[in-house]
Design a protein around this motif. Structure first.
Motif, PDB file in Angstrom:
ATOM      1  N   GLN A  75      -8.445  -1.572   2.123  1.00 12.87           N
ATOM      2  CA  GLN A  75      -7.251  -0.770   2.401  1.00 12.87           C
ATOM      3  C   GLN A  75      -6.773  -0.921   3.833  1.00 12.87           C
ATOM      4  O   GLN A  75      -5.672  -0.491   4.174  1.00 12.87           O
ATOM      5  CB  GLN A  75      -7.514   0.701   2.083  1.00 12.87           C
ATOM      6  CG  GLN A  75      -6.237   1.534   1.997  1.00 12.87           C
ATOM      7  CD  GLN A  75      -6.471   2.922   1.450  1.00 12.87           C
ATOM      8  OE1 GLN A  75      -7.423   3.155   0.704  1.00 12.87           O
ATOM      9  NE2 GLN A  75      -5.613   3.867   1.826  1.00 12.87           N
ATOM     10  N   ASP A  76      -7.570  -1.560   4.688  1.00  7.93           N
ATOM     11  CA  ASP A  76      -7.177  -1.765   6.080  1.00  7.93           C
ATOM     12  C   ASP A  76      -6.386  -3.049   6.276  1.00  7.93           C
ATOM     13  O   ASP A  76      -6.031  -3.398   7.406  1.00  7.93           O
ATOM     14  CB  ASP A  76      -8.413  -1.778   6.985  1.00  7.93           C
ATOM     15  CG  ASP A  76      -9.074  -0.413   7.076  1.00  7.93           C
ATOM     16  OD1 ASP A  76      -8.375   0.587   6.873  1.00  7.93           O
ATOM     17  OD2 ASP A  76     -10.291  -0.357   7.336  1.00  7.93           O
ATOM     18  N   ILE A  77      -6.107  -3.766   5.191  1.00  8.83           N
ATOM     19  CA  ILE A  77      -5.332  -5.001   5.278  1.00  8.83           C
ATOM     20  C   ILE A  77      -3.850  -4.663   5.305  1.00  8.83           C
ATOM     21  O   ILE A  77      -3.375  -3.833   4.526  1.00  8.83           O
ATOM     22  CB  ILE A  77      -5.643  -5.937   4.089  1.00  8.83           C
ATOM     23  CG1 ILE A  77      -7.137  -6.277   4.047  1.00  8.83           C
ATOM     24  CG2 ILE A  77      -4.828  -7.222   4.178  1.00  8.83           C
ATOM     25  CD1 ILE A  77      -7.547  -7.027   2.797  1.00  8.83           C
ATOM     26  N   TRP A  78      -3.138  -5.301   6.200  1.00  8.53           N
ATOM     27  CA  TRP A  78      -1.696  -5.087   6.350  1.00  8.53           C
ATOM     28  C   TRP A  78      -0.987  -5.350   5.019  1.00  8.53           C
ATOM     29  O   TRP A  78      -1.135  -6.406   4.413  1.00  8.53           O
ATOM     30  CB  TRP A  78      -1.170  -6.023   7.423  1.00  8.53           C
ATOM     31  CG  TRP A  78       0.287  -5.885   7.743  1.00  8.53           C
ATOM     32  CD1 TRP A  78       0.988  -4.728   7.878  1.00  8.53           C
ATOM     33  CD2 TRP A  78       1.212  -6.946   8.007  1.00  8.53           C
ATOM     34  NE1 TRP A  78       2.298  -5.002   8.209  1.00  8.53           N
ATOM     35  CE2 TRP A  78       2.465  -6.354   8.293  1.00  8.53           C
ATOM     36  CE3 TRP A  78       1.099  -8.338   8.044  1.00  8.53           C
ATOM     37  CZ2 TRP A  78       3.597  -7.106   8.603  1.00  8.53           C
ATOM     38  CZ3 TRP A  78       2.225  -9.086   8.350  1.00  8.53           C
ATOM     39  CH2 TRP A  78       3.454  -8.476   8.618  1.00  8.53           C
ATOM     40  N   GLY A  79      -0.235  -4.371   4.540  1.00  5.55           N
ATOM     41  CA  GLY A  79       0.551  -4.546   3.320  1.00  5.55           C
ATOM     42  C   GLY A  79      -0.124  -4.065   2.051  1.00  5.55           C
ATOM     43  O   GLY A  79       0.486  -4.081   0.986  1.00  5.55           O
ATOM     44  N   ILE A  80      -1.402  -3.649   2.125  1.00 11.38           N
ATOM     45  CA  ILE A  80      -2.105  -3.161   0.936  1.00 11.38           C
ATOM     46  C   ILE A  80      -2.219  -1.641   1.030  1.00 11.38           C
ATOM     47  O   ILE A  80      -2.873  -1.098   1.921  1.00 11.38           O
ATOM     48  CB  ILE A  80      -3.491  -3.809   0.796  1.00 11.38           C
ATOM     49  CG1 ILE A  80      -3.324  -5.300   0.506  1.00 11.38           C
ATOM     50  CG2 ILE A  80      -4.296  -3.133  -0.312  1.00 11.38           C
ATOM     51  CD1 ILE A  80      -4.609  -6.033   0.252  1.00 11.38           C
ATOM     52  N   GLY A  81      -1.563  -0.961   0.088  1.00 14.23           N
ATOM     53  CA  GLY A  81      -1.566   0.491   0.079  1.00 14.23           C
ATOM     54  C   GLY A  81      -2.726   1.068  -0.704  1.00 14.23           C
ATOM     55  O   GLY A  81      -3.567   0.333  -1.244  1.00 14.23           O
ATOM     56  N   ALA A  82      -2.757   2.389  -0.789  1.00 14.11           N
ATOM     57  CA  ALA A  82      -3.882   3.085  -1.424  1.00 14.11           C
ATOM     58  C   ALA A  82      -3.998   2.747  -2.908  1.00 14.11           C
ATOM     59  O   ALA A  82      -5.102   2.526  -3.419  1.00 14.11           O
ATOM     60  CB  ALA A  82      -3.730   4.592  -1.229  1.00 14.11           C
ATOM     61  N   LYS A  83      -2.864   2.686  -3.624  1.00 12.82           N
ATOM     62  CA  LYS A  83      -2.919   2.408  -5.054  1.00 12.82           C
ATOM     63  C   LYS A  83      -3.429   0.999  -5.334  1.00 12.82           C
ATOM     64  O   LYS A  83      -4.273   0.785  -6.209  1.00 12.82           O
ATOM     65  CB  LYS A  83      -1.537   2.608  -5.683  1.00 12.82           C
ATOM     66  CG  LYS A  83      -1.082   4.059  -5.722  1.00 12.82           C
ATOM     67  CD  LYS A  83       0.265   4.186  -6.432  1.00 12.82           C
ATOM     68  CE  LYS A  83       0.706   5.649  -6.510  1.00 12.82           C
ATOM     69  NZ  LYS A  83       2.022   5.791  -7.182  1.00 12.82           N
ATOM     70  N   THR A  84      -2.903   0.013  -4.591  1.00  8.07           N
ATOM     71  CA  THR A  84      -3.355  -1.370  -4.773  1.00  8.07           C
ATOM     72  C   THR A  84      -4.824  -1.496  -4.404  1.00  8.07           C
ATOM     73  O   THR A  84      -5.586  -2.198  -5.081  1.00  8.07           O
ATOM     74  CB  THR A  84      -2.508  -2.325  -3.914  1.00  8.07           C
ATOM     75  OG1 THR A  84      -1.137  -2.198  -4.282  1.00  8.07           O
ATOM     76  CG2 THR A  84      -2.945  -3.763  -4.111  1.00  8.07           C
ATOM     77  N   ALA A  85      -5.246  -0.821  -3.329  1.00  4.53           N
ATOM     78  CA  ALA A  85      -6.647  -0.881  -2.912  1.00  4.53           C
ATOM     79  C   ALA A  85      -7.565  -0.326  -4.004  1.00  4.53           C
ATOM     80  O   ALA A  85      -8.634  -0.883  -4.276  1.00  4.53           O
ATOM     81  CB  ALA A  85      -6.844  -0.107  -1.613  1.00  4.53           C
ATOM     82  N   THR A  86      -7.159   0.773  -4.651  1.00  6.01           N
ATOM     83  CA  THR A  86      -7.960   1.351  -5.733  1.00  6.01           C
ATOM     84  C   THR A  86      -8.092   0.373  -6.899  1.00  6.01           C
ATOM     85  O   THR A  86      -9.185   0.196  -7.466  1.00  6.01           O
ATOM     86  CB  THR A  86      -7.324   2.668  -6.217  1.00  6.01           C
ATOM     87  OG1 THR A  86      -7.270   3.588  -5.125  1.00  6.01           O
ATOM     88  CG2 THR A  86      -8.133   3.278  -7.354  1.00  6.01           C
ATOM     89  N   ARG A  87      -6.995  -0.276  -7.259  1.00  4.33           N
ATOM     90  CA  ARG A  87      -7.027  -1.255  -8.347  1.00  4.33           C
ATOM     91  C   ARG A  87      -7.912  -2.451  -7.988  1.00  4.33           C
ATOM     92  O   ARG A  87      -8.655  -2.971  -8.832  1.00  4.33           O
ATOM     93  CB  ARG A  87      -5.612  -1.732  -8.663  1.00  4.33           C
ATOM     94  CG  ARG A  87      -4.714  -0.668  -9.278  1.00  4.33           C
ATOM     95  CD  ARG A  87      -3.314  -1.210  -9.497  1.00  4.33           C
ATOM     96  NE  ARG A  87      -3.329  -2.361 -10.413  1.00  4.33           N
ATOM     97  CZ  ARG A  87      -2.352  -3.256 -10.490  1.00  4.33           C
ATOM     98  NH1 ARG A  87      -1.293  -3.150  -9.689  1.00  4.33           N
ATOM     99  NH2 ARG A  87      -2.428  -4.251 -11.347  1.00  4.33           N
ATOM    100  N   LEU A  88      -7.843  -2.890  -6.744  1.00 11.53           N
ATOM    101  CA  LEU A  88      -8.672  -4.022  -6.314  1.00 11.53           C
ATOM    102  C   LEU A  88     -10.153  -3.657  -6.328  1.00 11.53           C
ATOM    103  O   LEU A  88     -11.000  -4.469  -6.727  1.00 11.53           O
ATOM    104  CB  LEU A  88      -8.248  -4.480  -4.920  1.00 11.53           C
ATOM    105  CG  LEU A  88      -6.908  -5.221  -4.837  1.00 11.53           C
ATOM    106  CD1 LEU A  88      -6.474  -5.393  -3.384  1.00 11.53           C
ATOM    107  CD2 LEU A  88      -7.004  -6.587  -5.514  1.00 11.53           C
ATOM    108  N   ARG A  89     -10.477  -2.441  -5.909  1.00  3.31           N
ATOM    109  CA  ARG A  89     -11.882  -2.017  -5.951  1.00  3.31           C
ATOM    110  C   ARG A  89     -12.382  -1.965  -7.391  1.00  3.31           C
ATOM    111  O   ARG A  89     -13.528  -2.340  -7.668  1.00  3.31           O
ATOM    112  CB  ARG A  89     -12.034  -0.643  -5.288  1.00  3.31           C
ATOM    113  CG  ARG A  89     -11.846  -0.660  -3.774  1.00  3.31           C
ATOM    114  CD  ARG A  89     -12.293   0.663  -3.148  1.00  3.31           C
ATOM    115  NE  ARG A  89     -11.988   0.704  -1.731  1.00  3.31           N
ATOM    116  CZ  ARG A  89     -10.925   1.291  -1.200  1.00  3.31           C
ATOM    117  NH1 ARG A  89     -10.064   1.909  -2.004  1.00  3.31           N
ATOM    118  NH2 ARG A  89     -10.709   1.273   0.094  1.00  3.31           N
ATOM    119  N   THR A  90     -11.525  -1.509  -8.291  1.00  2.69           N
ATOM    120  CA  THR A  90     -11.897  -1.496  -9.713  1.00  2.69           C
ATOM    121  C   THR A  90     -12.180  -2.903 -10.214  1.00  2.69           C
ATOM    122  O   THR A  90     -13.044  -3.109 -11.077  1.00  2.69           O
ATOM    123  CB  THR A  90     -10.766  -0.858 -10.543  1.00  2.69           C
ATOM    124  OG1 THR A  90     -10.512   0.462 -10.050  1.00  2.69           O
ATOM    125  CG2 THR A  90     -11.152  -0.779 -12.012  1.00  2.69           C
TER     126      THR A  90
END
Length: 434
Positions: free
Chosen positions: A192-207
């Motif tokens: 989630q600390d990557i420029w351009g990646i928001g909370a929702k995208t970060a949650t999906r990526l972790r999944t």
């Protein structure tokens, strides 16, 4: 070094940001605040929006309501200041001008940070050049800055973030110039600390099993584009060292423009509300013209304070213009008509605002005419007038404004702790005693 990095040696990016910008500006003009805990408050002195390093060390949280931490903060000797936007905007201008000393290609990203292209500086040792940028800005305008350098804007952004974590070890500058440094840093960067990646995208990526930047960088960009989207595919390439996102190429046009602000005290009088609404129409119009858009819809909303045990009245209104416009005064005419409809006497209002919607690109040689309205015939001349008004306001600090804006000052926001506007007001200049 990886092939991705080898293929992009012709691009070098630096992200330069001012450290604790608001509080640094306050400390710059008040030497007694240097190395002291400083808190800068939001509009109407509501929340803590900026903290000096010393204030952070005391455990004060950014975003904390000031009334909750005020007593303890004052016991600890914390200095408090209201947001001084005039001062911050002028210091931001000076900061950007300094960056042009080091490169002709500067892309301002926010009030306190900018991307700088360093292509063609092969004769320079870039880490040393980063220190030169840092030292020059601090010497010339007094602001401490951090510098992250990488082969892509995303890596430069991550390098800058890493400076915050390892500042004592790196001296304010990090250059990601080897594949080992790149992978080491990415492995320690949360997704989630990557420029351009928001909370929702970060949650999906972790999944999907991707929890840090290195795991994302090791993915195939073509697969990410097919499974996810082109934006994430570009981020993967950027993390691999392939520059494909330029801050200046990002379309940052807003789909809707809002101008609103809470009042310093409750407002009941219609004339005061009209003055505030005129201000917001002018401000929204300037934003609209700055991004080259025109609006087809004007909306107005009026709010009481839901946290007070007082009669409540929350209303909004929307009207479509006969012809899409850039004219602040046409917006104001529509907004005032709507205010007269939704206003009710006897209520204590906390906020008023204007919304410009149905935005389209402004084309000066083409207008949509209406057979029952002649406003389109006047639009070209009105745009010329608006352009001249914007130029004058930029030069003379809002010298032209609707008369109703200055008819009342009761609606202005509360700034009980504002410092002087040291760089833009003759009557607020520093006084030297000898």
């Amino acid at each position: 070094m990886s092939k991705a990095l080898e293929g992009n040696r012709d691009q070098v990016w630096a992200l330069v940001d001012a450290k604790s910008f608001y509080s640094s500006c306050e400390q710059l003009f008040e030497p007694s605040l240097v190395n002291k805990p400083v808190v800068v408050l939001s509009n109407n002195d509501g929340c803590c929006v900026a903290l000096s390093e010393q204030a952070k060390a005391l455990g004060i949280q950014r975003g904390a309501p000031w009334f909750k931490v005020e007593r303890e903060a004052k016991k600890l000797g914390v200095a408090v200041r209201s947001s001084n936007y005039t001062l911050y905007a002028d210091m931001s201008r000076r900061f950007i001008e300094e960056l042009y000393r080091f490169s002709p290609h500067v892309e301002q990203y926010s009030i306190d940070e900018a991307f700088v292209r360093l292509d063609g500086f092969s004769h320079k040792e870039l880490t040393g050049y980063g220190h030169e940028i840092r030292d020059t800005i601090e010497r010339h305008i007094g602001l401490p800055v951090r510098v992250g350098i990488g082969s892509t804007p995303t890596l430069a952004k991550l390098g800058n973030q890493a400076v915050k974590r390892y500042e004592k070890r790196v001296g304010g500058v990090i250059e990601i110039d080897t594949d080992h440094k790149r992978r080491w840093l990415l492995e320690r960067t949360d997704i989630q600390d990557i420029w351009g990646i928001g909370a929702k995208t970060a949650t999906r990526l972790r999944t999907a099993g991707i929890s840090n930047a290195l795991e994302l960088a090791d993915k195939n960009s073509a697969d990410m584009r097919r499974i996810w989207n082109v934006g994430l595919a570009r981020t993967v390439l950027e993390l691999q060292g392939v520059a494909c996102i330029s801050p200046g190429d990002v379309d940052e046009k807003r789909k809707q423009i809002l101008s609103s602000r809470s009042f310093g005290v409750g407002i009941s009088e219609l004339d005061d509300l009209k003055a505030a609404l005129a201000f917001h129409c002018q401000r929204a119009g300037e934003k609209l013209r700055r991004q080259g858009s025109q609006a087809g819809v004007v909306g107005v909303f009026l709010r009481t304070n839901r946290y007070k045990e007082l009669p409540q009245h929350n209303k909004s209104s929307v009207r479509t213009l006969m012809c899409p416009s850039q004219d602040s005064y046409q917006f104001l005419t529509s907004a005032l008509e709507q205010l007269n409809v939704i206003y009710r006497p006897g209520f204590e209002y906390q906020k008023i605002g204007v919304i410009l919607d149905e935005l389209t690109d402004a084309v000066n040689d083409h207008f949509q005419f209406d057979m029952f309205d002649t406003s389109a015939l006047k639009e070209m001349k009105r745009r010329e007038l608006m352009a001249i008004t914007d130029q004058m306001n930029a030069r003379f600090k809002n010298g032209i404004k609707p008369a109703s804006v200055i008819s009342s000052t009761n609606w202005h926001m509360r700034q009980a702790f504002r410092s002087n506007r040291w760089t833009t007001r003759l009557n607020e200049l520093q006084v030297a005693k000898c």
